[in-house]
Design an enzyme around this catalytic site. Structure first.
Site, PDB file in Angstrom:
ATOM      1  N   HIS A   1      43.221  38.745  32.577  1.00 26.36           N
ATOM      2  CA  HIS A   1      42.411  38.991  33.770  1.00 26.36           C
ATOM      3  C   HIS A   1      43.024  38.275  34.970  1.00 26.36           C
ATOM      4  O   HIS A   1      43.151  37.046  34.961  1.00 26.36           O
ATOM      5  CB  HIS A   1      40.977  38.486  33.545  1.00 26.36           C
TER       6      HIS A   1
ATOM      7  N   CYS B   1      37.981  44.290  37.321  1.00 25.55           N
ATOM      8  CA  CYS B   1      36.840  43.414  37.087  1.00 25.55           C
ATOM      9  C   CYS B   1      35.750  43.688  38.121  1.00 25.55           C
ATOM     10  O   CYS B   1      36.024  43.719  39.329  1.00 25.55           O
ATOM     11  CB  CYS B   1      37.296  41.959  37.172  1.00 25.55           C
ATOM     12  N   GLU B   2      34.523  43.875  37.671  1.00 28.08           N
ATOM     13  CA  GLU B   2      33.439  44.197  38.600  1.00 28.08           C
ATOM     14  C   GLU B   2      32.985  42.994  39.416  1.00 28.08           C
ATOM     15  O   GLU B   2      32.249  43.138  40.390  1.00 28.08           O
ATOM     16  CB  GLU B   2      32.247  44.787  37.851  1.00 28.08           C
ATOM     17  N   HIS B   3      33.410  41.797  39.028  1.00 26.59           N
ATOM     18  CA  HIS B   3      32.996  40.608  39.764  1.00 26.59           C
ATOM     19  C   HIS B   3      33.861  40.335  40.987  1.00 26.59           C
ATOM     20  O   HIS B   3      33.352  39.886  42.024  1.00 26.59           O
ATOM     21  CB  HIS B   3      33.026  39.389  38.834  1.00 26.59           C
ATOM     22  N   HIS B   4      35.171  40.565  40.874  1.00 22.85           N
ATOM     23  CA  HIS B   4      36.082  40.285  41.987  1.00 22.85           C
ATOM     24  C   HIS B   4      36.907  41.503  42.400  1.00 22.85           C
ATOM     25  O   HIS B   4      37.715  41.422  43.318  1.00 22.85           O
ATOM     26  CB  HIS B   4      37.037  39.138  41.618  1.00 22.85           C
TER      27      HIS B   4
ATOM     28  N   CYS C   1      41.699  37.853  37.782  1.00 27.64           N
ATOM     29  CA  CYS C   1      40.718  37.015  38.472  1.00 27.64           C
ATOM     30  C   CYS C   1      40.741  35.595  37.913  1.00 27.64           C
ATOM     31  O   CYS C   1      40.228  34.668  38.530  1.00 27.64           O
ATOM     32  CB  CYS C   1      39.317  37.615  38.373  1.00 27.64           C
TER      33      CYS C   1
ATOM     34  N   GLN D   1      35.152  43.240  30.359  1.00 30.16           N
ATOM     35  CA  GLN D   1      35.819  43.601  29.103  1.00 30.16           C
ATOM     36  C   GLN D   1      34.799  43.777  27.981  1.00 30.16           C
ATOM     37  O   GLN D   1      34.934  44.673  27.131  1.00 30.16           O
ATOM     38  CB  GLN D   1      36.847  42.538  28.728  1.00 30.16           C
TER      39      GLN D   1
END
Length: 225
Positions: free
Chosen positions: A183, A114-117, A185, A155
């Site tokens: 996910h 995941c690019e956020h976390h 996260c 995703q």
């Protein structure tokens, strides 16, 4: 006092076609050979800084080699940045005996980040396309999935990238993608809802325009395992 619900996009009609992706996202490797990158020693130093940030003693025996291991793991986990989707799909075969139905490869397992976390999400991709005269090797669809999965992702974006790459490079009559994933996260941190699945889909061409073909694709994906 009555609440007023306002539209998110006032005075704007819904689009009948999905937004187009920049071809640079799926026709070439994401990292150019001439793109400046930090040295390996700098990357390892950054890992050591993060270890110190969480309160670890970076000089203890168990962590002395951790920065090197983490950077080596990054090289493996994010190798998709250096791979070209177009090269994976460039070889096709014309011996199809007039086959004119769609080709489905389901249960393609993948793991992405995941690019956020920068936490893993993992699951299965189901990919179908309707070829025009020529077909691509079945393993190439799995390789294509891995290229996009081995990058920092959402995703939704990964689903759109896979569909766009097949659509642009193979030029089939239509593409159908369904991705289901968990996910970490969401399951390990934050709301910590283990087992929750996220589904995303993308349909182009005949699958987008023909609900019956969408239904047939979904039925085959959900068929007896």
């Amino acid at each position: 006092m009555d609440a007023t619900i306002k539209p998110i996009r006032p005075n704007k009609q819904l689009e009948s076609r999905p937004a187009e992706l920049d071809p640079a996202e799926f026709l070439a490797a994401a990292v150019r050979a001439d793109q400046p990158r930090p040295a390996r020693a700098e990357a390892e130093a950054a890992v050591k800084t993060l270890l110190a940030y969480i309160g670890e003693n970076t000089e203890r025996e168990g962590l002395l080699d951790t920065p090197r291991r983490v950077v080596e793991a990054f090289d493996e986990l994010y190798q998709g940045y250096h791979q070209c989707p177009a090269e994976v799909l460039d070889r096709t075969f014309g011996e199809t005996a007039g086959y004119d139905d769609f080709v489905l490869v389901r249960d393609i397992e993948f793991t992405s980040q995941c690019e956020h976390h920068m936490m893993p999400f993992y699951g299965k991709a189901h990919i179908a396309y309707t070829p025009v005269e020529r077909v691509v090797g079945l393993s190439k669809l799995a390789r294509l999935t891995d290229i996009f999965a081995r990058r920092l992702q959402t995703q939704e974006h990964m689903t759109a990238q896979i569909a766009a790459a097949i659509d642009e490079i193979l030029k089939p009559r239509g593409v159908a993608i369904l991705i289901e994933a968990e996910h970490t996260c969401m399951s390990v941190r934050g709301v910590a809802k283990h087992g929750a699945s996220t589904f995303t889909s993308r349909f182009t061409g005949m699958f987008r325009d023909n609900p019956a073909e969408q239904a047939r694709f979904l039925s085959m994906v959900r068929g007896t395992r």
